[in-house]
Design a protein around this motif. Structure first.
Motif, short mmCIF file in Angstrom:
data_model
loop_
_atom_site.label_atom_id
_atom_site.label_comp_id
_atom_site.label_asym_id
_atom_site.label_seq_id
_atom_site.Cartn_x
_atom_site.Cartn_y
_atom_site.Cartn_z
N VAL A 37 0.90 -1.36 -0.18
CA VAL A 37 0.44 0.02 -0.36
C VAL A 37 1.01 1.42 -0.15
O VAL A 37 1.78 1.57 0.76
CB VAL A 37 -0.56 0.01 1.50
CG1 VAL A 37 -1.31 1.54 1.43
CG2 VAL A 37 -1.35 -1.51 0.98
N GLN A 39 1.45 5.79 0.20
CA GLN A 39 0.48 6.70 0.34
C GLN A 39 1.37 8.37 0.01
O GLN A 39 3.07 8.22 0.14
CB GLN A 39 0.17 6.76 1.70
CG GLN A 39 -0.56 8.04 2.14
CD GLN A 39 -0.85 7.72 3.62
OE1 GLN A 39 -0.34 7.57 4.87
NE2 GLN A 39 -1.97 8.71 4.28
N LYS A 43 -1.90 12.73 0.17
CA LYS A 43 -3.29 11.69 0.14
C LYS A 43 -3.47 10.89 0.95
O LYS A 43 -2.21 10.48 1.55
CB LYS A 43 -2.80 11.23 -1.44
CG LYS A 43 -2.09 12.29 -2.32
CD LYS A 43 -2.31 12.40 -4.18
CE LYS A 43 -1.82 12.50 -5.51
NZ LYS A 43 -1.82 11.99 -6.43
N GLU A 44 -4.22 10.39 0.89
CA GLU A 44 -5.21 9.10 1.03
C GLU A 44 -4.35 7.61 0.55
O GLU A 44 -3.46 8.05 -0.26
CB GLU A 44 -6.33 8.63 1.45
CG GLU A 44 -7.46 9.37 2.09
CD GLU A 44 -8.26 9.78 1.61
OE1 GLU A 44 -9.47 10.69 3.16
OE2 GLU A 44 -8.94 8.20 1.44
N ARG A 45 -3.47 6.60 1.81
CA ARG A 45 -3.45 5.52 0.94
C ARG A 45 -4.21 4.82 0.45
O ARG A 45 -5.23 4.68 0.09
CB ARG A 45 -3.10 4.49 2.50
CG ARG A 45 -2.18 4.93 3.69
CD ARG A 45 -2.04 3.62 4.92
NE ARG A 45 -0.91 4.21 5.33
CZ ARG A 45 -0.48 3.88 6.50
NH1 ARG A 45 -1.20 2.16 6.55
NH2 ARG A 45 0.42 4.08 7.71
N GLU A 46 -3.33 4.42 -0.46
CA GLU A 46 -4.61 3.64 -1.50
C GLU A 46 -3.66 2.31 -2.05
O GLU A 46 -1.85 1.78 -1.84
CB GLU A 46 -3.69 4.43 -2.59
CG GLU A 46 -2.55 5.12 -3.23
CD GLU A 46 -2.62 5.47 -4.59
OE1 GLU A 46 -3.56 5.22 -5.77
OE2 GLU A 46 -1.46 5.48 -5.56
N ALA A 61 -3.56 -2.32 -8.70
CA ALA A 61 -3.52 -1.33 -9.28
C ALA A 61 -3.33 -1.36 -10.17
O ALA A 61 -2.61 -1.66 -11.09
CB ALA A 61 -3.38 0.02 -7.92
#
Length: 122
Positions: A37, A39, A43-46, A61
């Motif tokens: 994951v 970040q 920004k938010e964690r993705e 992703a």
């Protein structure tokens, strides 16, 4: 006590490659799906990628599909993320995570590492 320790981050140029590793301890590694994951600043964690307990199934992703490859070695309790053709937008802190089930949903993963910084200059 579960510990996930990431390594391999650094500063690279666009187009370069990096290999991140996650060393796990304190858990039965082969019983956990592993994920990466990231970040980025502000920004938010993705979700980036995940691999099933056996290693047979992987998730990516869309933004990294075809460029990143996740793998694991259950004998060595390690998970790896090979990152090729890096872009400036890949710049982020990359976290390793472990969970009972393979999923893209971040809440699935109960255990997290401290992260390793990846910076890609354009």
């Amino acid at each position: 006590q579960v510990q996930l320790v990431e390594s391999g981050g650094g500063l690279v140029q666009a187009g370069d490659s990096l290999r991140l590793s996650c060393a796990a301890s304190g858990l039965t590694f082969s019983s956990y799906a592993m994920a990466w994951v990231r970040q980025a600043p502000g920004k938010e964690r993705e979700f980036v990628s995940a691999i099933s307990r056996s290693g047979e199934t992987t998730l990516y992703a869309d933004s990294v599909k075809g460029r990143f490859t996740i793998s694991r070695d259950n004998a060595k309790n390690t998970a790896t993320l090979e990152m090729n053709s890096l872009k400036a937008e890949d710049t982020a802190v990359y976290y390793c995570a472990a969970g009972r089930f393979l999923a893209k949903l971040l809440g699935t993963y109960a255990h997290w590492g401290q992260g390793t910084q990846v910076t890609v200059s354009s």
